[in-house]
Structure formats: structure tokens, C-alpha cells
Design a protein around this motif. Structure first.
Motif, PDB file in Angstrom:
ATOM      1  N   MET A   1       0.848  -1.185   0.000  1.00  0.00           N
ATOM      2  CA  MET A   1       0.000   0.000   0.000  1.00  0.00           C
ATOM      3  C   MET A   1       0.887   1.240   0.000  1.00  0.00           C
ATOM      4  O   MET A   1       1.859   1.318   0.734  1.00  0.00           O
ATOM      5  N   ALA A   2       0.521   2.193  -0.847  1.00  0.00           N
ATOM      6  CA  ALA A   2       1.288   3.434  -0.921  1.00  0.00           C
ATOM      7  C   ALA A   2       1.100   4.242   0.353  1.00  0.00           C
ATOM      8  O   ALA A   2       0.074   4.157   1.020  1.00  0.00           O
ATOM      9  N   TRP A  30      -8.519   3.831  -0.436  1.00  0.00           N
ATOM     10  CA  TRP A  30      -7.521   3.535  -1.472  1.00  0.00           C
ATOM     11  C   TRP A  30      -8.143   2.789  -2.650  1.00  0.00           C
ATOM     12  O   TRP A  30      -8.999   1.923  -2.477  1.00  0.00           O
ATOM     13  N   ARG A  31      -7.681   3.153  -3.848  1.00  0.00           N
ATOM     14  CA  ARG A  31      -8.057   2.438  -5.069  1.00  0.00           C
ATOM     15  C   ARG A  31      -6.805   2.257  -5.915  1.00  0.00           C
ATOM     16  O   ARG A  31      -5.896   3.093  -5.857  1.00  0.00           O
ATOM     17  N   GLN A  32      -6.790   1.201  -6.684  1.00  0.00           N
ATOM     18  CA  GLN A  32      -5.651   0.998  -7.570  1.00  0.00           C
ATOM     19  C   GLN A  32      -6.115   0.385  -8.891  1.00  0.00           C
ATOM     20  O   GLN A  32      -7.210  -0.183  -8.977  1.00  0.00           O
ATOM     21  N   LYS A  34      -4.651  -0.640 -13.305  1.00  0.00           N
ATOM     22  CA  LYS A  34      -3.545  -0.850 -14.250  1.00  0.00           C
ATOM     23  C   LYS A  34      -3.736   0.027 -15.480  1.00  0.00           C
ATOM     24  O   LYS A  34      -4.799   0.624 -15.698  1.00  0.00           O
ATOM     25  N   GLU A  54       0.349   7.270  -6.507  1.00  0.00           N
ATOM     26  CA  GLU A  54       1.445   6.701  -7.297  1.00  0.00           C
ATOM     27  C   GLU A  54       0.973   6.548  -8.747  1.00  0.00           C
ATOM     28  O   GLU A  54      -0.194   6.227  -8.992  1.00  0.00           O
ATOM     29  N   SER A  73       1.695  12.032  -9.447  1.00  0.00           N
ATOM     30  CA  SER A  73       1.540  11.903  -8.002  1.00  0.00           C
ATOM     31  C   SER A  73       1.380  13.278  -7.347  1.00  0.00           C
ATOM     32  O   SER A  73       2.122  14.216  -7.646  1.00  0.00           O
ATOM     33  N   ILE A  95      -5.846   5.510 -16.613  1.00  0.00           N
ATOM     34  CA  ILE A  95      -4.524   5.251 -16.029  1.00  0.00           C
ATOM     35  C   ILE A  95      -3.502   5.178 -17.163  1.00  0.00           C
ATOM     36  O   ILE A  95      -3.652   4.395 -18.101  1.00  0.00           O
ATOM     37  N   THR A  99       0.830   0.947 -13.578  1.00  0.00           N
ATOM     38  CA  THR A  99      -0.134   0.825 -12.485  1.00  0.00           C
ATOM     39  C   THR A  99      -0.280   2.191 -11.833  1.00  0.00           C
ATOM     40  O   THR A  99       0.537   3.097 -12.055  1.00  0.00           O
ATOM     41  N   ALA A 100      -1.310   2.338 -11.032  1.00  0.00           N
ATOM     42  CA  ALA A 100      -1.517   3.598 -10.307  1.00  0.00           C
ATOM     43  C   ALA A 100      -2.282   3.309  -9.021  1.00  0.00           C
ATOM     44  O   ALA A 100      -3.097   2.376  -8.967  1.00  0.00           O
ATOM     45  N   LYS A 101      -1.981   4.109  -8.008  1.00  0.00           N
ATOM     46  CA  LYS A 101      -2.706   4.029  -6.744  1.00  0.00           C
ATOM     47  C   LYS A 101      -3.317   5.395  -6.449  1.00  0.00           C
ATOM     48  O   LYS A 101      -2.644   6.425  -6.562  1.00  0.00           O
TER      49      LYS A 101
END
Length: 264
Positions: A1-2, A30-32, A34, A54, A73, A95, A99-101
Motif C-alpha cells: 500500500m502506498a 484507497w483504489r488501484q 492498471k 502513485e 503523483s 490510467i 499501475t496507479a494508486k
């Protein structure tokens, strides 16, 4: 986790009091995703505010090939859902990185923040106004760059095509040919009159020939003049395209545009 990002570094929350900024992470989840995942779709509802922890996201609009912006970011999007009455996305957000958070807060929860935490509403709308102004300047700059590229492309095409030079040469040839025809007809007509006097028996044929030449003189020579004027109008239009392509303004056309209309 970021790791949660520092809200004081995000322009939208820059004017929040320190105590309020400390409470903000508690309202976010939090969400993530690709690369290629769509976070917001143009014209669809906006669920809330997203902060990029991220990775990168691309902001695009329909019928425009390149991205309006690549957000990284610490930047956010979706905040206009709390500013505008119509809660629909004005762009598609996808995105862009592998990947991205993201940190996310729904519209309903964020409205609770603005209502329940003293001073947050004023701080938020001040930050949102400055952020919107910055984005508008960015979009304006990008659009100016795109327009400049188009101007250069059109100008280059016109230069490479050599159309203005070719039109000028064609107009010159038409004018010279027309002048030569008129000059020669002026020489022929007196000769026909003399022939009628010397050879009375050929009078009928000579009068017919004279009538044909008069038609050439009165009609075809005028057509030469009309074609020359049409070419001049076309040349002026190309010159205006060059002016616009180079960032200038078009000038009024000199001449009769009705020349291109077919007679009834």
C-alpha cells in the motif's frame, strides 16, 4: 500500500488549516488500477475526488487525439463535481502508467467535511478556483500550440505546392493570350472590309466570316477577361489562407464573386 501523501502539498488543500488537513486522510479510501483502466468517463457521473498517490493518469476529451494533460503523483481530479451543479465528467481520465494508486473520497463524504469542519468550505473553494484557473491556462497554452502547428503545416503545404506562383503564371498567360487575340482581330477586321470592296461576289461569305470574328471579339475575348478575374479571386483566397496559416487575418476580396455563378 502506498504511503498517504501530504495534503499540504496538494494545491486544492493548500489553504486548509493544519488540523483539518490531519483529518482529511480519514475520509479517503484507497483504489488501484492498471494501464488503460478508465477512472472517469466523459459525460458520465463523477463519484468524487481522486488524488494520485502513485503513477500517472491521462486526461482526454472526445475528437482530440492527444491527451490534454498527464497528471502525476500529488495531483487530483474530480473536484469540479463539488463546484458545478452538473456532476458529469468534462473529460475521460485513464490510467497512463503501468499501475496507479489513488486516494478517493465520495461527493457525499466530502460535502460532510465542508459542512462539519470549520473554515474548510472557504479554503476548498479558494483552492478549487486557483486550480481551475491554472488548468485553464494550461489548456489554453496547449491549444495555442496545436493551432500553431496546424498553421505551420498549412503554410508549409501552400509553400511546397507552389500554387500561388502557378496561379500568377497562369493569369499572366491568360492575359497575354487574350490581349493577343484582341490585337489580331483588330488587324483582321479592316482587311475583311477591304476584301468586300475588291471582291463583291464574296460579300456574303465575308460578311458571315466577319460575324463569326465579331462573336469571337465580343464573347470569347470577354471570356478571357472573366477567367482572368476568376483566377485573381482564387489567388486572393490562397493568399488569405497563407495569412491565416501564419497567424494573420484575412483581407476582403477585391472583385466580383458572382463571376463564378453560372448564368441562368
Amino acid at each position: 500500500m502506498a504511503q498517504p501523501i501530504e495534503f499540504r502539498e496538494i494545491p486544492l488543500f493548500r489553504y486548509f488549516e493544519a488540523d483539518a488537513r490531519q483529518e482529511l486522510p480519514n475520509w479517503f479510501t484507497w483504489r488501484q488500477g492498471k494501464q488503460g483502466d478508465i477512472i472517469l468517463s466523459y459525460g458520465k457521473s463523477v463519484p468524487g475526488i481522486f488524488i494520485i498517490a502513485e503513477g500517472e493518469v491521462a486526461v482526454t476529451i472526445p475528437k482530440v487525439d492527444s491527451a490534454l494533460a498527464i497528471l502525476k503523483s500529488g495531483q487530483c481530479f474530480g473536484e469540479m463535481s463539488l463546484v458545478e451543479e452538473v456532476e458529469t465528467a468534462s473529460a475521460t481520465v485513464t490510467i497512463h502508467s503501468a499501475t496507479a494508486k489513488l486516494m478517493f473520497c465520495s461527493v457525499g463524504d466530502f460535502k460532510k467535511i465542508l459542512v462539519n469542519m470549520p473554515g474548510c468550505a472557504y479554503s476548498f473553494y479558494k483552492g478549487a478556483a486557483l486550480l481551475l484557473s491554472s488548468r485553464l491556462r494550461h489548456v489554453n497554452s496547449k491549444m495555442n500550440e496545436e493551432i500553431s502547428e496546424v498553421h505551420s503545416l498549412i503554410s508549409g503545404i501552400l509553400t511546397d505546392s507552389q500554387v500561388p506562383r502557378q496561379l500568377t503564371e497562369t493569369m499572366s498567360e491568360v492575359n497575354q493570350t487574350g490581349a493577343a487575340v484582341v490585337s489580331k482581330l483588330m488587324q483582321v477586321m479592316p482587311l475583311l472590309t477591304n476584301l468586300q470592296k475588291k471582291f463583291p461576289d464574296t460579300r456574303t461569305d465575308l460578311e458571315h466570316l466577319q460575324k463569326v470574328l465579331e462573336d469571337v471579339f465580343l464573347i470569347d475575348s470577354q471570356n478571357f477577361d472573366r477567367i482572368s478575374q476568376q483566377l485573381d479571386l482564387i489567388f486572393q483566397q490562397f493568399e488569405n489562407i497563407k495569412r491565416i496559416a501564419n497567424g494573420g487575418t484575412a483581407i476582403p476580396l477585391a472583385g466580383d464573386r458572382n463571376l463564378f455563378k453560372k448564368p441562368a
